[in-house]
Design an enzyme around this catalytic site. Structure first.
Site, mmCIF file in Angstrom:
data_model
loop_
_atom_site.group_PDB
_atom_site.id
_atom_site.type_symbol
_atom_site.label_atom_id
_atom_site.label_comp_id
_atom_site.label_asym_id
_atom_site.label_seq_id
_atom_site.Cartn_x
_atom_site.Cartn_y
_atom_site.Cartn_z
ATOM 1 N N ASP A 16 6.954 -13.534 6.270
ATOM 2 C CA ASP A 16 6.566 -12.138 6.475
ATOM 3 C C ASP A 16 7.823 -11.278 6.329
ATOM 4 O O ASP A 16 8.765 -11.407 7.109
ATOM 5 C CB ASP A 16 5.982 -12.031 7.890
ATOM 6 C CG ASP A 16 5.639 -10.604 8.274
ATOM 7 O OD1 ASP A 16 5.902 -9.668 7.483
ATOM 8 O OD2 ASP A 16 5.106 -10.433 9.382
ATOM 9 N N ASN A 30 2.938 2.923 -3.080
ATOM 10 C CA ASN A 30 2.212 3.656 -4.128
ATOM 11 C C ASN A 30 2.971 4.944 -4.429
ATOM 12 O O ASN A 30 3.877 5.334 -3.678
ATOM 13 C CB ASN A 30 0.762 3.936 -3.705
ATOM 14 C CG ASN A 30 0.687 4.648 -2.369
ATOM 15 O OD1 ASN A 30 1.156 5.775 -2.231
ATOM 16 N ND2 ASN A 30 0.131 3.984 -1.363
ATOM 17 N N GLY A 38 -1.832 -4.217 2.469
ATOM 18 C CA GLY A 38 -0.836 -5.211 2.053
ATOM 19 C C GLY A 38 0.494 -5.056 2.753
ATOM 20 O O GLY A 38 0.581 -4.683 3.921
ATOM 21 N N VAL A 39 1.549 -5.323 1.997
ATOM 22 C CA VAL A 39 2.897 -5.319 2.566
ATOM 23 C C VAL A 39 3.296 -3.902 3.016
ATOM 24 O O VAL A 39 4.004 -3.725 4.010
ATOM 25 C CB VAL A 39 3.893 -5.975 1.575
ATOM 26 C CG1 VAL A 39 4.156 -5.126 0.371
ATOM 27 C CG2 VAL A 39 5.180 -6.329 2.271
ATOM 28 N N ASP A 40 2.807 -2.903 2.328
ATOM 29 C CA ASP A 40 3.087 -1.499 2.664
ATOM 30 C C ASP A 40 2.588 -1.201 4.096
ATOM 31 O O ASP A 40 3.341 -0.678 4.943
ATOM 32 C CB ASP A 40 2.366 -0.612 1.635
ATOM 33 C CG ASP A 40 2.833 0.828 1.625
ATOM 34 O OD1 ASP A 40 3.747 1.166 2.395
ATOM 35 O OD2 ASP A 40 2.262 1.616 0.834
ATOM 36 N N SER A 123 3.277 -5.801 -6.952
ATOM 37 C CA SER A 123 2.109 -5.630 -7.845
ATOM 38 C C SER A 123 1.127 -6.803 -7.876
ATOM 39 O O SER A 123 0.116 -6.720 -8.571
ATOM 40 C CB SER A 123 2.531 -5.307 -9.299
ATOM 41 O OG SER A 123 2.944 -3.967 -9.423
ATOM 42 N N THR A 124 1.405 -7.883 -7.147
ATOM 43 C CA THR A 124 0.537 -9.067 -7.292
ATOM 44 C C THR A 124 -0.644 -9.094 -6.322
ATOM 45 O O THR A 124 -1.440 -10.032 -6.346
ATOM 46 C CB THR A 124 1.333 -10.375 -7.115
ATOM 47 O OG1 THR A 124 1.813 -10.452 -5.762
ATOM 48 C CG2 THR A 124 2.502 -10.442 -8.069
ATOM 49 N N VAL A 126 -2.945 -5.857 -4.309
ATOM 50 C CA VAL A 126 -3.890 -4.781 -4.641
ATOM 51 C C VAL A 126 -3.767 -4.376 -6.124
ATOM 52 O O VAL A 126 -4.771 -4.049 -6.761
ATOM 53 C CB VAL A 126 -3.615 -3.550 -3.732
ATOM 54 C CG1 VAL A 126 -4.470 -2.354 -4.134
ATOM 55 C CG2 VAL A 126 -3.872 -3.905 -2.264
ATOM 56 N N TYR A 127 -2.574 -4.432 -6.707
ATOM 57 C CA TYR A 127 -2.359 -3.987 -8.088
ATOM 58 C C TYR A 127 -2.636 -5.060 -9.150
ATOM 59 O O TYR A 127 -2.469 -4.815 -10.352
ATOM 60 C CB TYR A 127 -0.956 -3.402 -8.249
ATOM 61 C CG TYR A 127 -0.791 -2.008 -7.649
ATOM 62 C CD1 TYR A 127 -1.862 -1.329 -7.079
ATOM 63 C CD2 TYR A 127 0.444 -1.356 -7.673
ATOM 64 C CE1 TYR A 127 -1.710 -0.051 -6.535
ATOM 65 C CE2 TYR A 127 0.597 -0.082 -7.137
ATOM 66 C CZ TYR A 127 -0.480 0.567 -6.571
ATOM 67 O OH TYR A 127 -0.317 1.831 -6.051
HETATM 68 N N1 AR6 Z 1 5.373 -9.924 3.827
HETATM 69 C C1 AR6 Z 1 5.544 -10.339 2.544
HETATM 70 N N2 AR6 Z 1 4.583 -10.213 1.602
HETATM 71 C C2 AR6 Z 1 3.414 -9.657 1.979
HETATM 72 C C3 AR6 Z 1 3.153 -9.190 3.290
HETATM 73 C C4 AR6 Z 1 4.203 -9.346 4.222
HETATM 74 N N3 AR6 Z 1 4.076 -8.940 5.501
HETATM 75 N N4 AR6 Z 1 1.887 -8.689 3.317
HETATM 76 C C5 AR6 Z 1 1.364 -8.846 2.084
HETATM 77 N N5 AR6 Z 1 2.266 -9.437 1.271
HETATM 78 P P1 AR6 Z 1 0.362 -5.742 -2.076
HETATM 79 P P2 AR6 Z 1 0.826 -4.346 -4.657
HETATM 80 C C6 AR6 Z 1 2.164 -9.826 -0.155
HETATM 81 O O1 AR6 Z 1 -1.106 -5.596 -2.234
HETATM 82 O O2 AR6 Z 1 -0.016 -5.333 -5.378
HETATM 83 C C7 AR6 Z 1 -0.820 -0.952 -1.002
HETATM 84 O O3 AR6 Z 1 -2.015 -0.405 -0.572
HETATM 85 C C8 AR6 Z 1 0.783 -9.977 -0.765
HETATM 86 O O4 AR6 Z 1 0.207 -11.214 -0.375
HETATM 87 O O5 AR6 Z 1 0.972 -5.484 -0.757
HETATM 88 O O6 AR6 Z 1 2.138 -3.938 -5.238
HETATM 89 C C9 AR6 Z 1 0.196 0.094 -1.460
HETATM 90 O O7 AR6 Z 1 0.092 1.272 -0.695
HETATM 91 C C10 AR6 Z 1 1.139 -9.954 -2.251
HETATM 92 O O8 AR6 Z 1 1.606 -11.245 -2.642
HETATM 93 O O9 AR6 Z 1 1.170 -4.784 -3.133
HETATM 94 C C11 AR6 Z 1 -0.189 0.316 -2.886
HETATM 95 O O10 AR6 Z 1 -1.243 1.238 -2.990
HETATM 96 C C12 AR6 Z 1 2.334 -8.997 -2.316
HETATM 97 O O11 AR6 Z 1 2.769 -8.829 -0.955
HETATM 98 C C13 AR6 Z 1 -0.658 -1.047 -3.342
HETATM 99 O O12 AR6 Z 1 -1.077 -1.738 -2.156
HETATM 100 C C14 AR6 Z 1 2.037 -7.642 -2.899
HETATM 101 O O13 AR6 Z 1 0.726 -7.228 -2.538
HETATM 102 C C15 AR6 Z 1 0.441 -1.862 -3.969
HETATM 103 O O14 AR6 Z 1 -0.088 -3.070 -4.453
#
Ligand code: AR6
Length: 176
Positions: A16, A30, A38-40, A123-124, A126-127
């Site tokens: 994490d 975003n 997600g991570v955000d 990006s992997t 939600v994107y």
């Molecule tokens: N630590 C590390 N990785 C994580 C964590 C964490 N605590 N939580 C999730 N991940 P994503 P994106 C992983 O969807 O695709 C948001 O709404 C997750 O499993 O977080 O770039 C933003 O506001 C995946 O492998 O980011 C944007 O609108 C990775 O982080 C949009 O999502 C990225 O997944 C960005 O989408």
């Protein structure tokens, strides 16, 4: 998995990113810097409201670029917010934009004289960027940076689930 690249270290861990002790952690944000899932979401929840206050002041960030804030209650000192591309089939410059998101984040860390940075798999989630290609781009950009610069000592990828970690390990073996 950890490898030496030139003077630096490239590290892959499952975990994490909100728990990381690197000087900066990178957020997959975003372009409105509005927070989200997600991570955000995890970074804003764990870091507290001061991060969002700073994001509002900054106002936004174009895809492929990066901005920096302090890190509130997190162990890291800074959060670098970068915006990866939404994957729409690969013909809309997604690869270059993803490369740029990593490279601009590293440039910003370097400008602030930071020695260690942790990235999620941008990006992997939600994107919807295909994982293998996203991992290859992420790792190549990090390896190229370490080969051509000696300021950042540690680049770490913090992969949330086992499957993502394993794909990063496999792609790193191919690159080296
Ligand atoms: N630590 C590390 N990785 C994580 C964590 C964490 N605590 N939580 C999730 N991940 P994503 P994106 C992983 O969807 O695709 C948001 O709404 C997750 O499993 O977080 O770039 C933003 O506001 C995946 O492998 O980011 C944007 O609108 C990775 O982080 C949009 O999502 C990225 O997944 C960005 O989408």
């Amino acid at each position: 998995m950890e490898v030496k690249v030139n003077k630096g270290t490239l590290s892959l861990v499952q975990g994490d990113i909100t728990q990381e002790e690197t000087e900066a952690i990178v957020n997959a944000a975003n372009s409105r810097l509005a927070g989200g899932a997600g991570v955000d979401g995890a970074i804003h929840r764990a870091g507290g409201p001061s991060i969002m206050d700073e994001c509002r002041q900054i106002g936004g960030c174009p895809t492929g670029q990066a901005v920096i804030t302090t890190a509130g209650k997190l162990k890291a000192r800074y959060v670098i917010h970068t915006v990866g591309p939404v994957y729409r089939g690969g013909g809309r410059g997604e690869a270059n934009l993803l490369r740029s998101a990593y490279a601009e984040s590293l440039k910003l860390a370097s400008l602030r004289k930071l020695k260690s940075v942790a990235f999620p798999a941008i990006s992997t989630g939600v994107y919807s960027y295909p994982l293998g290609e996203a991992a290859r781009i992420a790792l190549k950009t990090a390896v190229e940076y370490l080969r051509s610069h000696e300021d950042i000592e540690l680049i770490r990828f913090v992969l949330f689930d086992r499957g993502t970690y394993e794909v990063f390990v496999e792609e790193l073996r191919k690159i080296l």
